[in-house]
Design an enzyme around this catalytic site. Structure first.
Site, PDB file in Angstrom:
ATOM      1  N   GLU A 259       0.823  -1.208   0.000  1.00  0.00           N
ATOM      2  CA  GLU A 259       0.000   0.000   0.000  1.00  0.00           C
ATOM      3  C   GLU A 259       0.859   1.260   0.000  1.00  0.00           C
ATOM      4  OE1 GLU A 259      -3.066   0.345  -0.560  1.00  0.00           O
ATOM      5  OE2 GLU A 259      -3.726  -1.735  -0.440  1.00  0.00           O
TER       6      GLU A 259
ATOM      7  N   TYR B  66      -6.083   6.876   4.891  1.00  0.00           N
ATOM      8  CA  TYR B  66      -6.167   5.878   3.831  1.00  0.00           C
ATOM      9  C   TYR B  66      -5.385   4.624   4.210  1.00  0.00           C
ATOM     10  CZ  TYR B  66      -5.081   3.077  -0.155  1.00  0.00           C
ATOM     11  OH  TYR B  66      -4.915   1.984  -0.962  1.00  0.00           O
TER      12      TYR B  66
ATOM     13  N   ASP C 120      -9.262   6.526  -1.980  1.00  0.00           N
ATOM     14  CA  ASP C 120      -8.087   6.969  -2.722  1.00  0.00           C
ATOM     15  C   ASP C 120      -8.570   7.571  -4.033  1.00  0.00           C
ATOM     16  OD1 ASP C 120      -8.830   4.802  -4.293  1.00  0.00           O
ATOM     17  OD2 ASP C 120      -6.823   3.930  -4.379  1.00  0.00           O
TER      18      ASP C 120
END
Length: 371
Positions: free
Chosen positions: A36, A119, A137
């Site tokens: 990520e 996020y 996102d």
């Protein structure tokens, strides 16, 4: 609570159509976290080889925490947005020092780690631990702005809150990780910025933007600012077969990377003079600027630069840094052990050629003197 029909169709589509990506092979929170971080503002195809090399060297959070920042940045070299690597390294050290090497399962605790925002918290915690947190996102913003024809700019707080509200409402709390990946995957593969594949979309019958015949009108965004341009002068300071490299401060653009000293060309200043001035200001050394080695252009997301590269002969003095945090005198062969900005790599071959020519000229001069 039963998931909505939209949520069910998204999940069914994802389970049948998702890409086979290396970070989807298990639910190891460390590996999900690394992926990520790398995927922020970077395309999947670019990330995959970096991800695989990174995990080969740092297979667990303890190995990452115990590595030097130079080694981490070298493996990250070329991937860009280096604050991501610095923060991941610092966060790994915090996990080892404060949490026994175990990635926190508590979202609030995880969010307190360096570089971990809303996020990242939602993505890692939902995928690894089934935490009922909806991610937002760029892909999610586009999908939901089209699905609900959101009129507010997603770049502004009101628009961002509207997207988050819809994401929270659609989230399947029994399968939050799969749902979050489903929305992001839809944005990457189908609900693309340009040329969306609306006929292949599993929620096309619910899409308000498509019903209006205007999917490309969404998401609404603020106008982009013009990218500023900057002229840079860089000096290759040589002392025999060694050159001087300096390390950028960790805070700021390209923090922690190594580079050849130099800086901005002032208005009305010629690049060669700027080169000598910047080197003296940054390192305290007096140099003689001679030939120009290269002229290159490089574009960052927020800045465009033109770089003039000069050979500089070291005249003497002791390095006293003002700005950079470290320095080395190295051979050009040894520079391969250090992480440099991508712009510097554009003129590395030119430097080697220029120094090679100088070395050959000195050798010929020495042979003539001997004869």
């Amino acid at each position: 609570m039963r998931a909505s029909p939209v949520t069910q169709r998204l999940l069914a589509w994802y389970r049948a159509s998702h890409r086979d990506l290396p970070w989807r092979h298990n639910r190891d929170p460390y590996r999900i976290w690394v992926s990520e971080v790398m995927l922020q503002q970077t395309q999947v195809a670019t990330v995959i080889p970096y991800y695989e090399r990174f995990l080969e060297r740092f297979p667990d959070i303890v190995s990452l925490a115990s590595a030097s920042i130079d080694e981490v940045l070298k493996l990250w070299e070329g991937l860009g947005y280096y604050a991501r690597a610095r923060n991941l390294h610092r966060a790994a050290q915090a996990v080892v020092n404060d949490h026994g090497g175990v990635v926190p399962t508590d979202a609030k605790t995880f969010a307190s780690l360096p570089g971990v925002g809303s996020y990242m918290t939602a993505a890692v915690q939902s995928i690894a631990f089934d935490a009922p947190l909806a991610v937002v996102d760029g892909n999610v913003k586009r999908v939901l702005a089209r699905l609900f024809a959101l009129e507010e700019s997603v770049d502004r707080p009101t628009g961002a809150r509207a997207v988050q509200k819809h994401a929270d409402e659609l989230l399947d709390r029994n399968h939050p990780g799969d749902f979050n990946q489903a929305v992001m995957e839809l944005g990457a593969l189908v609900c693309r910025p340009m040329n969306p594949l609306c006929d292949e979309c599993p929620v096309r019958t619910d899409c308000a933007a498509l019903s209006r015949g205007a999917p490309l009108a969404f998401p609404v965004r603020d106008a982009k600012r013009a990218v500023p341009r900057q002229k840079i002068a860089v000096g290759v300071v040589s002392d025999g077969n060694r050159v001087l490299i300096t390390r950028r401060a960790e805070k700021g653009m390209l923090g922690g990377l190594w580079e050849f000293p130099g800086g901005k060309v002032r208005r009305g200043e010629i690049p060669a003079r700027a080169c000598a001035r910047e080197i003296e200001e940054e390192t305290g050394l007096k140099v003689e600027v001679s030939e120009q080695i290269a002229h290159v252009k490089h574009a960052y997301t927020h800045l465009s630069v033109e770089i003039d590269v000069f050979h500089c002969r070291y005249l003497g003095g002791t390095v006293a840094l003002d700005g950079p945090t470290d320095f080395r005198w190295v051979t050009m062969e040894e520079t391969s052990a250090y992480a440099f900005p991508k712009a510097n790599h554009k003129f590395m071959a030119d430097i080697r050629q220029a120094l090679g020519r100088r070395q050959r000229a000195r050798s010929r001069k020495q042979r003539s003197a001997d004869n």
